[in-house]
Design a protein around this motif. Structure first.
Motif, PDB file in Angstrom:
ATOM      1  N   HIS A   6      44.549 -46.861  -2.830  1.00 25.30           N
ATOM      2  CA  HIS A   6      44.131 -47.813  -3.868  1.00 25.30           C
ATOM      3  C   HIS A   6      44.495 -47.277  -5.257  1.00 25.30           C
ATOM      4  CE1 HIS A   6      41.735 -51.238  -5.154  1.00 25.30           C
ATOM      5  NE2 HIS A   6      41.098 -50.459  -6.003  1.00 25.30           N
ATOM      6  N   ALA A   7      44.199 -46.012  -5.495  1.00 21.69           N
ATOM      7  CA  ALA A   7      44.493 -45.403  -6.797  1.00 21.69           C
ATOM      8  C   ALA A   7      45.992 -45.378  -7.062  1.00 21.69           C
ATOM      9  CB  ALA A   7      43.925 -43.987  -6.846  1.00 21.69           C
ATOM     10  N   ILE A   8      46.782 -45.083  -6.035  1.00 25.06           N
ATOM     11  CA  ILE A   8      48.240 -45.047  -6.195  1.00 25.06           C
ATOM     12  C   ILE A   8      48.774 -46.454  -6.451  1.00 25.06           C
ATOM     13  CG2 ILE A   8      50.405 -44.611  -4.962  1.00 25.06           C
ATOM     14  CD1 ILE A   8      48.899 -42.204  -3.645  1.00 25.06           C
ATOM     15  N   ALA A   9      48.249 -47.462  -5.740  1.00 22.04           N
ATOM     16  CA  ALA A   9      48.702 -48.845  -5.941  1.00 22.04           C
ATOM     17  C   ALA A   9      48.472 -49.292  -7.376  1.00 22.04           C
ATOM     18  CB  ALA A   9      47.993 -49.776  -4.960  1.00 22.04           C
ATOM     19  N   VAL A  10      47.334 -48.929  -7.947  1.00 22.47           N
ATOM     20  CA  VAL A  10      47.070 -49.264  -9.358  1.00 22.47           C
ATOM     21  C   VAL A  10      48.086 -48.546 -10.241  1.00 22.47           C
ATOM     22  CG1 VAL A  10      45.439 -49.008 -11.264  1.00 22.47           C
ATOM     23  CG2 VAL A  10      44.628 -49.780  -9.022  1.00 22.47           C
ATOM     24  N   GLY A  11      48.310 -47.270 -10.003  1.00 22.71           N
ATOM     25  CA  GLY A  11      49.264 -46.496 -10.794  1.00 22.71           C
ATOM     26  C   GLY A  11      50.665 -47.054 -10.722  1.00 22.71           C
ATOM     27  N   ASP A  12      51.066 -47.514  -9.543  1.00 20.02           N
ATOM     28  CA  ASP A  12      52.405 -48.076  -9.367  1.00 20.02           C
ATOM     29  C   ASP A  12      52.610 -49.360 -10.154  1.00 20.02           C
ATOM     30  OD1 ASP A  12      53.097 -46.018  -7.670  1.00 20.02           O
ATOM     31  OD2 ASP A  12      52.872 -47.203  -5.823  1.00 20.02           O
ATOM     32  N   ARG A  13      51.530 -50.050 -10.472  1.00 17.17           N
ATOM     33  CA  ARG A  13      51.647 -51.348 -11.152  1.00 17.17           C
ATOM     34  C   ARG A  13      51.074 -51.341 -12.565  1.00 17.17           C
ATOM     35  NH1 ARG A  13      50.140 -55.971  -7.068  1.00 17.17           N
ATOM     36  NH2 ARG A  13      50.780 -57.142  -8.897  1.00 17.17           N
ATOM     37  N   ASP A 122      35.337 -47.689   2.317  1.00 16.69           N
ATOM     38  CA  ASP A 122      36.647 -48.326   2.396  1.00 16.69           C
ATOM     39  C   ASP A 122      36.652 -49.717   1.761  1.00 16.69           C
ATOM     40  OD1 ASP A 122      34.946 -49.421   4.212  1.00 16.69           O
ATOM     41  OD2 ASP A 122      36.349 -49.419   5.885  1.00 16.69           O
ATOM     42  N   ASP A 123      35.612 -50.064   1.052  1.00 15.60           N
ATOM     43  CA  ASP A 123      35.489 -51.396   0.469  1.00 15.60           C
ATOM     44  C   ASP A 123      35.973 -51.385  -0.976  1.00 15.60           C
ATOM     45  OD1 ASP A 123      34.853 -54.058   0.054  1.00 15.60           O
ATOM     46  OD2 ASP A 123      32.738 -53.649  -0.339  1.00 15.60           O
ATOM     47  N   ARG A 124      37.152 -51.958  -1.187  1.00 11.41           N
ATOM     48  CA  ARG A 124      37.743 -52.072  -2.518  1.00 11.41           C
ATOM     49  C   ARG A 124      38.285 -53.480  -2.682  1.00 11.41           C
ATOM     50  NH1 ARG A 124      35.283 -48.186  -3.580  1.00 11.41           N
ATOM     51  NH2 ARG A 124      36.035 -46.185  -4.264  1.00 11.41           N
ATOM     52  N   PRO A 125      38.404 -53.951  -3.917  1.00 20.13           N
ATOM     53  CA  PRO A 125      38.988 -55.278  -4.101  1.00 20.13           C
ATOM     54  C   PRO A 125      40.475 -55.222  -3.763  1.00 20.13           C
ATOM     55  CG  PRO A 125      38.756 -54.185  -6.212  1.00 20.13           C
ATOM     56  CD  PRO A 125      38.102 -53.297  -5.178  1.00 20.13           C
ATOM     57  N   GLY A 126      41.026 -56.370  -3.448  1.00 26.01           N
ATOM     58  CA  GLY A 126      42.470 -56.441  -3.246  1.00 26.01           C
ATOM     59  C   GLY A 126      43.178 -56.056  -4.535  1.00 26.01           C
ATOM     60  N   ILE A 127      44.346 -55.464  -4.402  1.00 23.23           N
ATOM     61  CA  ILE A 127      45.077 -55.012  -5.593  1.00 23.23           C
ATOM     62  C   ILE A 127      45.423 -56.188  -6.515  1.00 23.23           C
ATOM     63  CG2 ILE A 127      47.365 -54.995  -4.542  1.00 23.23           C
ATOM     64  CD1 ILE A 127      45.987 -52.403  -7.009  1.00 23.23           C
ATOM     65  N   GLU A 128      45.748 -57.356  -5.952  1.00 22.23           N
ATOM     66  CA  GLU A 128      46.057 -58.522  -6.791  1.00 22.23           C
ATOM     67  C   GLU A 128      44.838 -58.962  -7.587  1.00 22.23           C
ATOM     68  OE1 GLU A 128      48.948 -59.761  -7.586  1.00 22.23           O
ATOM     69  OE2 GLU A 128      49.917 -58.348  -6.226  1.00 22.23           O
ATOM     70  N   GLU A 129      43.678 -58.970  -6.937  1.00 23.66           N
ATOM     71  CA  GLU A 129      42.435 -59.343  -7.618  1.00 23.66           C
ATOM     72  C   GLU A 129      42.158 -58.392  -8.781  1.00 23.66           C
ATOM     73  OE1 GLU A 129      37.632 -59.448  -6.714  1.00 23.66           O
ATOM     74  OE2 GLU A 129      39.010 -59.664  -5.039  1.00 23.66           O
ATOM     75  N   LEU A 130      42.317 -57.113  -8.540  1.00 24.32           N
ATOM     76  CA  LEU A 130      42.068 -56.117  -9.582  1.00 24.32           C
ATOM     77  C   LEU A 130      43.077 -56.229 -10.716  1.00 24.32           C
ATOM     78  CD1 LEU A 130      40.322 -53.776 -10.494  1.00 24.32           C
ATOM     79  CD2 LEU A 130      41.772 -52.257  -9.129  1.00 24.32           C
TER      80      LEU A 130
END
Length: 138
Positions: A6-13, A122-130
Motif C-alpha cells: 500500500h505504501a509503495i503504491a502511494v509512492g509510485d503515484r 490488512d484493511d486499507r482503502p483502495g488505491i484509487e479511492e485514496l
C-alpha cells in the motif's frame, strides 16, 4: 509496520497529486525496524515514528480484536508465506500487532478531508479511492 504494498503504491503515484501535496507515513515501530523498512521500500516521502501512538489515538485508531487480527484471513496469508518458496522470516514481535491503522487526507488548512479507519491489519482503502481523496480540488 504498515502494509508495504500500500505504501509503495502511494509512492509510485505521488507525482499525480502535484508538488503541493506532501505524503507522510506514520508508524510506531522501533528504530531498527523503521530503518529496514525504509531501506526495503525506498519510499519517496517522509516516514516518521509515533512510538507512544498519541497520533493513532488522536485519530481514533484503536486496537483490533485477537480474532480479527489473527483470524482465518491472517492464517491463510501466513500459510502462503511459509509453504515452499515462501518468504516468512520468524522474528520476535517488537510491536503491538493489535494496533489498527488508517489512511487520512488533511487539507492545507489542517482540516481532515478524508479518513479510513482500518478494521484489521490488512484493511486499507483502495488505491484509487485514496488517490481521489488526496487530489487537490480543481
Amino acid at each position: 509496520m504498515p502494509c508495504a504494498a500500500h505504501a509503495i503504491a502511494v509512492g509510485d503515484r505521488l507525482d499525480e497529486l502535484g508538488p503541493e501535496t506532501d505524503a507522510v507515513l506514520v508508524t510506531f515501530t522501533d528504530d531498527t525496524n523503521l530503518t529496514r523498512y525504509v531501506e526495503r521500500t525506498s519510499l519517496p516521502y517522509r516516514v516518521v515514528r509515533d512510538p507512544d501512538r498519541r497520533g493513532y489515538w488522536a485519530y481514533g485508531l484503536g486496537r483490533g480484536s485477537v480474532a480479527r487480527v489473527w483470524g482465518l484471513r491472517a492464517l491463510r496469508r501466513y500459510l502462503q508465506l511459509v509453504r515452499p518458496g515462501g518468504r516468512l522470516k520468524p522474528s520476535r514481535p517488537t510491536e503491538d500487532p493489535l494496533q489498527l491503522g488508517g489512511d487520512f487526507v488533511i487539507g492545507p488548512d489542517g482540516v481532515l478531508e478524508y479518513g479510513y479507519w482500518g478494521a484489521g491489519p490488512d484493511d486499507r482503502p483502495g488505491i484509487e479511492e485514496l488517490m481521489d481523496a488526496a487530489r487537490p480540488a480543481p
